[in-house]
Scaffold this motif. Structure first.
Motif, PDB file in Angstrom:
ATOM      1  N   VAL A 128       0.593  -1.149  -0.025  1.00 32.16           N
ATOM      2  CA  VAL A 128      -0.237   0.176   0.566  1.00 32.16           C
ATOM      3  C   VAL A 128       1.137   1.379   0.377  1.00 32.16           C
ATOM      4  O   VAL A 128       0.285   2.406  -1.185  1.00 32.16           O
ATOM      5  CB  VAL A 128      -0.698   0.295   1.155  1.00 32.16           C
ATOM      6  N   GLY A 129       1.794   1.090   0.999  1.00 36.15           N
ATOM      7  CA  GLY A 129       3.150   2.413   1.079  1.00 36.15           C
ATOM      8  C   GLY A 129       3.638   2.559  -0.350  1.00 36.15           C
ATOM      9  O   GLY A 129       3.853   3.862  -0.276  1.00 36.15           O
ATOM     10  N   LEU A 132       1.691   4.260  -3.083  1.00 39.67           N
ATOM     11  CA  LEU A 132       0.775   5.754  -3.308  1.00 39.67           C
ATOM     12  C   LEU A 132       2.108   6.287  -3.488  1.00 39.67           C
ATOM     13  O   LEU A 132       2.414   7.907  -3.306  1.00 39.67           O
ATOM     14  CB  LEU A 132       0.422   5.642  -1.203  1.00 39.67           C
ATOM     15  N   GLN A 136       3.210   9.140  -6.123  1.00 35.99           N
ATOM     16  CA  GLN A 136       2.882  10.445  -5.205  1.00 35.99           C
ATOM     17  C   GLN A 136       4.290  11.415  -6.240  1.00 35.99           C
ATOM     18  O   GLN A 136       4.422  12.314  -6.900  1.00 35.99           O
ATOM     19  CB  GLN A 136       2.964  11.164  -4.154  1.00 35.99           C
ATOM     20  N   GLN A 141       0.822  12.382  -8.531  1.00 36.38           N
ATOM     21  CA  GLN A 141      -0.279  12.808  -8.343  1.00 36.38           C
ATOM     22  C   GLN A 141      -0.554  12.728  -6.564  1.00 36.38           C
ATOM     23  O   GLN A 141       0.313  12.992  -6.117  1.00 36.38           O
ATOM     24  CB  GLN A 141      -0.968  11.861  -8.670  1.00 36.38           C
ATOM     25  N   ALA A 143      -1.405  13.002  -2.614  1.00 41.28           N
ATOM     26  CA  ALA A 143      -1.190  11.982  -1.648  1.00 41.28           C
ATOM     27  C   ALA A 143      -2.371  11.561  -1.189  1.00 41.28           C
ATOM     28  O   ALA A 143      -2.747  11.491   0.088  1.00 41.28           O
ATOM     29  CB  ALA A 143      -0.146  12.704  -1.022  1.00 41.28           C
ATOM     30  N   LEU A 144      -3.073  10.926  -2.079  1.00 40.35           N
ATOM     31  CA  LEU A 144      -4.003   9.925  -1.798  1.00 40.35           C
ATOM     32  C   LEU A 144      -4.677   8.733  -2.411  1.00 40.35           C
ATOM     33  O   LEU A 144      -3.547   8.904  -3.711  1.00 40.35           O
ATOM     34  CB  LEU A 144      -5.603  11.384  -2.278  1.00 40.35           C
ATOM     35  N   ILE A 145      -5.020   7.864  -1.360  1.00 40.31           N
ATOM     36  CA  ILE A 145      -5.606   6.983  -1.930  1.00 40.31           C
ATOM     37  C   ILE A 145      -6.394   6.669  -3.445  1.00 40.31           C
ATOM     38  O   ILE A 145      -6.116   5.353  -3.630  1.00 40.31           O
ATOM     39  CB  ILE A 145      -6.437   5.928  -1.014  1.00 40.31           C
ATOM     40  N   SER A 146      -6.896   7.828  -3.716  1.00 37.84           N
ATOM     41  CA  SER A 146      -7.521   7.242  -4.801  1.00 37.84           C
ATOM     42  C   SER A 146      -7.047   7.919  -5.673  1.00 37.84           C
ATOM     43  O   SER A 146      -6.940   7.788  -7.179  1.00 37.84           O
ATOM     44  CB  SER A 146      -9.144   8.034  -4.961  1.00 37.84           C
ATOM     45  N   SER A 147      -5.749   8.621  -5.640  1.00 38.48           N
ATOM     46  CA  SER A 147      -5.182   9.144  -6.706  1.00 38.48           C
ATOM     47  C   SER A 147      -4.345   7.354  -7.678  1.00 38.48           C
ATOM     48  O   SER A 147      -3.928   7.365  -8.572  1.00 38.48           O
ATOM     49  CB  SER A 147      -3.336   9.184  -6.569  1.00 38.48           C
ATOM     50  N   ALA A 148      -4.079   6.030  -6.231  1.00 36.62           N
ATOM     51  CA  ALA A 148      -3.762   4.842  -6.896  1.00 36.62           C
ATOM     52  C   ALA A 148      -4.479   4.487  -7.433  1.00 36.62           C
ATOM     53  O   ALA A 148      -4.211   3.689  -8.330  1.00 36.62           O
ATOM     54  CB  ALA A 148      -3.756   3.886  -5.930  1.00 36.62           C
ATOM     55  N   ASN A 166     -12.063   8.849  -0.918  1.00 37.95           N
ATOM     56  CA  ASN A 166     -10.980   8.930   0.258  1.00 37.95           C
ATOM     57  C   ASN A 166     -11.241   8.996   1.257  1.00 37.95           C
ATOM     58  O   ASN A 166     -11.319   8.990   2.645  1.00 37.95           O
ATOM     59  CB  ASN A 166     -10.064  10.854  -0.468  1.00 37.95           C
TER      60      ASN A 166
END
Length: 260
Positions: A128-129, A132, A136, A141, A143-148, A166
């Motif tokens: 997960v890290g 992200l 980023q 992008q 630094a949001l979960i949705s960016s993934a 998010n």
């Protein structure tokens, strides 16, 4: 007849529930293995050489500081608390019809403790890290979960899908932080009451949570390069000192027993 049918039906429901729980557990175990295998693959494959940043970027922190921040800001409290509590709990109340208090129960407890707090949990957190950090620092992008999900869904992620992802991530993070605060308060309150006359009650735990909250806010406000870095280094050094002291005391205890 009604009572007999109820008992039979109850046993049937309980049996089906046990089967569903077993199947779900197997699915989760398989997913954990996939996470570990994927993490190892990324390490040894050419993908592991991709720099999380521009081509000329270099790491900002050395390995001891980096490891200290990972433990302090990652699974520090959970590892210290459940790393000991979970094997003991499974020793007293083991699953799978194992007799409590036996050598087999101790083995089961250690097995579950290692499973929950070693490679598998680090593989999940690491992937997960990694995702992200990649979106980023390589894709620039937010630094949001949705960016993934941008690479998968493109422009379709914009709007309510991104907001929903998010919001869910924020709620999950808040629950995780609340759990961390609760575990740390219970751990410190119990330790203080054991070595001193301080009572292990709600007031003590509430005071500890307040102090930890203030320290967290000061550390977060001062940034990674100051507060979090310094606290992580102090945490890592103090942990080493405690482990060394415990090992020294235990070794001397065994030595004295042999002499006696």
């Amino acid at each position: 007849m009604g009572g007999s049918w109820h008992r039979v039906n109850g046993c049937g429901c309980q049996h089906r529930y046990g089967l569903y729980a077993r199947e779900l557990r197997l699915v989760l175990y398989d997913n954990y293995r996939i996470f570990v295998a994927l993490s190892l693959f990324l390490v040894v494959s050419p993908f592991g050489k991709i720099r999380l940043g521009s081509s000329d970027d270099r790491p900002e922190y050395n390995y001891p500081t980096w490891i200290g921040m990972i433990f302090a800001a990652g699974i520090g409290v959970g590892f210290v608390f459940w790393g000991v509590a979970e094997p003991v709990l499974y020793f007293d109340d083991p699953p799978d019809n194992v007799v409590p208090g036996t050598a087999e129960a101790a083995t089961v407890g250690l097995r579950y403790g290692v499973f929950h707090w070693s490679l598998h949990v680090w593989a999940i957190f690491g992937l997960v890290g990694l995702v992200l950090a990649y979106v980023q620092f390589r894709k620039n992008q937010p630094a949001l979960i949705s960016s993934a999900f941008t690479s998968l869904m493109g422009d379709k992620i914009a709007g309510w899908p991104a907001k929903s992802i998010n919001i869910f991530a924020v709620l999950a993070t808040a629950m995780g932080v609340a759990t961390t605060f609760g575990l740390s308060a219970l751990q410190m309150s119990g330790g203080l009451s054991y070595i001193s006359n301080i009572e292990n009650n709600f007031l003590t735990q509430f005071t500890i949570i307040g102090i930890v909250t203030v320290l967290f806010m000061v550390s977060a406000a001062s940034g990674v390069n100051r507060g979090i870095k310094y606290l992580s280094n102090v945490n890592l050094c103090s942990r080493r000192c405690v482990i060394t002291l415990c090992d020294y005391c235990w070794t001397n205890h065994l030595y004295c027993q042999q002499l006696c």
